[in-house]
Design a protein around this motif. Structure first.
Motif, PDB file in Angstrom:
ATOM      1  N   ALA A  44       0.881  -1.172   0.000  1.00 29.78           N
ATOM      2  CA  ALA A  44       0.000   0.000   0.000  1.00 29.78           C
ATOM      3  C   ALA A  44       0.919   1.222   0.000  1.00 29.78           C
ATOM      4  N   ILE A  45       1.192   1.735  -1.195  1.00 24.76           N
ATOM      5  CA  ILE A  45       2.147   2.830  -1.340  1.00 24.76           C
ATOM      6  C   ILE A  45       1.417   4.131  -1.640  1.00 24.76           C
ATOM      7  N   VAL A  46       1.804   5.157  -0.904  1.00 24.97           N
ATOM      8  CA  VAL A  46       1.289   6.507  -1.113  1.00 24.97           C
ATOM      9  C   VAL A  46       2.495   7.377  -1.460  1.00 24.97           C
ATOM     10  N   VAL A  47       2.469   8.002  -2.626  1.00 25.92           N
ATOM     11  CA  VAL A  47       3.552   8.896  -3.031  1.00 25.92           C
ATOM     12  C   VAL A  47       3.058  10.332  -2.841  1.00 25.92           C
ATOM     13  N   ASP A  48       3.677  11.024  -1.903  1.00 23.40           N
ATOM     14  CA  ASP A  48       3.301  12.392  -1.574  1.00 23.40           C
ATOM     15  C   ASP A  48       4.147  13.360  -2.417  1.00 23.40           C
ATOM     16  N   LEU A  49       3.500  14.009  -3.369  1.00 24.01           N
ATOM     17  CA  LEU A  49       4.184  14.937  -4.272  1.00 24.01           C
ATOM     18  C   LEU A  49       4.051  16.385  -3.797  1.00 24.01           C
ATOM     19  N   PHE A  77      -1.717   1.927  -5.042  1.00 20.72           N
ATOM     20  CA  PHE A  77      -0.757   2.979  -5.323  1.00 20.72           C
ATOM     21  C   PHE A  77      -1.535   4.275  -5.499  1.00 20.72           C
ATOM     22  N   ARG A  78      -1.281   5.231  -4.614  1.00 19.51           N
ATOM     23  CA  ARG A  78      -1.991   6.504  -4.674  1.00 19.51           C
ATOM     24  C   ARG A  78      -1.012   7.652  -4.664  1.00 19.51           C
ATOM     25  N   LEU A  79      -1.443   8.743  -5.289  1.00 23.51           N
ATOM     26  CA  LEU A  79      -0.635   9.957  -5.311  1.00 23.51           C
ATOM     27  C   LEU A  79      -1.315  11.026  -4.476  1.00 23.51           C
ATOM     28  N   VAL A  80      -0.497  11.777  -3.756  1.00 24.69           N
ATOM     29  CA  VAL A  80      -0.985  12.938  -3.007  1.00 24.69           C
ATOM     30  C   VAL A  80      -0.440  14.166  -3.716  1.00 24.69           C
ATOM     31  N   CYS A  81      -1.361  15.013  -4.190  1.00 20.32           N
ATOM     32  CA  CYS A  81      -0.950  16.216  -4.899  1.00 20.32           C
ATOM     33  C   CYS A  81      -2.088  17.224  -4.863  1.00 20.32           C
ATOM     34  N   ALA A 103      -5.739  15.001  -2.181  1.00 21.82           N
ATOM     35  CA  ALA A 103      -5.068  16.212  -1.711  1.00 21.82           C
ATOM     36  C   ALA A 103      -4.200  16.001  -0.481  1.00 21.82           C
ATOM     37  N   THR A 104      -4.475  14.965   0.313  1.00 22.74           N
ATOM     38  CA  THR A 104      -3.725  14.769   1.554  1.00 22.74           C
ATOM     39  C   THR A 104      -3.357  13.304   1.758  1.00 22.74           C
ATOM     40  N   VAL A 105      -2.342  13.086   2.560  1.00 24.31           N
ATOM     41  CA  VAL A 105      -1.951  11.716   2.919  1.00 24.31           C
ATOM     42  C   VAL A 105      -3.090  11.026   3.665  1.00 24.31           C
ATOM     43  N   ASP A 106      -3.760  11.756   4.546  1.00 24.37           N
ATOM     44  CA  ASP A 106      -4.887  11.171   5.291  1.00 24.37           C
ATOM     45  C   ASP A 106      -5.967  10.666   4.341  1.00 24.37           C
ATOM     46  N   ALA A 107      -6.253  11.441   3.300  1.00 26.62           N
ATOM     47  CA  ALA A 107      -7.267  11.011   2.314  1.00 26.62           C
ATOM     48  C   ALA A 107      -6.804   9.764   1.567  1.00 26.62           C
ATOM     49  N   ALA A 108      -5.519   9.685   1.257  1.00 28.03           N
ATOM     50  CA  ALA A 108      -4.992   8.516   0.548  1.00 28.03           C
ATOM     51  C   ALA A 108      -5.090   7.264   1.412  1.00 28.03           C
ATOM     52  N   GLY A 110      -7.172   6.853   3.973  1.00 23.73           N
ATOM     53  CA  GLY A 110      -8.597   6.588   4.188  1.00 23.73           C
ATOM     54  C   GLY A 110      -9.243   5.892   3.009  1.00 23.73           C
ATOM     55  N   ALA A 111      -8.691   6.087   1.801  1.00 22.11           N
ATOM     56  CA  ALA A 111      -9.257   5.475   0.607  1.00 22.11           C
ATOM     57  C   ALA A 111      -9.180   3.951   0.689  1.00 22.11           C
ATOM     58  N   ASP A 112      -8.161   3.406   1.316  1.00 23.43           N
ATOM     59  CA  ASP A 112      -8.057   1.953   1.471  1.00 23.43           C
ATOM     60  C   ASP A 112      -9.171   1.428   2.367  1.00 23.43           C
ATOM     61  N   SER A 113      -9.547   2.199   3.355  1.00 18.57           N
ATOM     62  CA  SER A 113     -10.600   1.770   4.268  1.00 18.57           C
ATOM     63  C   SER A 113     -11.949   1.666   3.566  1.00 18.57           C
ATOM     64  N   SER A 114     -12.128   2.473   2.512  1.00 21.95           N
ATOM     65  CA  SER A 114     -13.403   2.463   1.802  1.00 21.95           C
ATOM     66  C   SER A 114     -13.473   1.350   0.763  1.00 21.95           C
ATOM     67  N   GLY A 115     -12.349   0.650   0.579  1.00 18.66           N
ATOM     68  CA  GLY A 115     -12.333  -0.451  -0.379  1.00 18.66           C
ATOM     69  C   GLY A 115     -11.905  -0.028  -1.774  1.00 18.66           C
ATOM     70  N   ALA A 116     -11.650   1.244  -1.983  1.00 14.89           N
ATOM     71  CA  ALA A 116     -11.184   1.703  -3.303  1.00 14.89           C
ATOM     72  C   ALA A 116      -9.773   1.197  -3.517  1.00 14.89           C
ATOM     73  N   ASP A 117      -9.445   0.889  -4.765  1.00 14.98           N
ATOM     74  CA  ASP A 117      -8.110   0.349  -5.038  1.00 14.98           C
ATOM     75  C   ASP A 117      -7.636   0.784  -6.401  1.00 14.98           C
ATOM     76  N   ALA A 118      -6.335   0.829  -6.538  1.00 17.69           N
ATOM     77  CA  ALA A 118      -5.754   1.152  -7.847  1.00 17.69           C
ATOM     78  C   ALA A 118      -4.582   0.247  -8.107  1.00 17.69           C
TER      79      ALA A 118
END
Length: 118
Positions: A44-49, A77-81, A103-108, A110-118
């Motif tokens: 579960a990788i979050v890249v904060d740009l 894999f999510r991007l924060v920007c 927009a934020t790391v917290d949102a990225a 939290g997206a895993d908790s909702s079941g969304a995936d990429a």
């Protein structure tokens, strides 16, 4: 400008904070770090740009490559920007349809908790 890479773990997520310029000269360092994380078991990788000042096509290619490495192993894999110049690049290249961009790391995270995936 140089490239800075900082990694931290939040729960199950590996957050890679990227700063500076991601271009033809610095992108190999980013690629190396992402491959290292994925090969090391990060799923579960979050890249904060948030601190990136410049991103070129080489940098975009590195992000796409990391996504391609992560998908077969069931990773996310999510991007924060939230910087409009960078978001414009993602829109122009249609990569905003490929990557979940928040927009934020917290949102990225939290997206895993909702079941969304990429």
């Amino acid at each position: 400008m140089d490239l800075s890479l900082t990694t931290r773990t939040i729960g199950e997520h590996t957050v890679l904070e990227v700063g500076g310029e991601v271009d033809v000269y610095t992108a190999p360092r980013l690629r190396e770090r992402l491959v290292e994380l994925i090969d090391g078991g990060a799923r579960a990788i979050v890249v904060d740009l948030g601190r990136v000042d410049f991103l070129d096509s080489t940098g975009l290619g590195v992000l796409v490559g990391a996504l391609k490495r992560l998908r077969p192993v069931g990773g996310s894999f999510r991007l924060v920007c939230d910087k409009e110049p960078l978001l414009k690049i993602f829109r122009i290249t249609a990569l905003d349809q490929v990557f979940p961009i928040v927009a934020t790391v917290d949102a990225a995270i939290g997206a895993d908790s909702s079941g969304a995936d990429a």
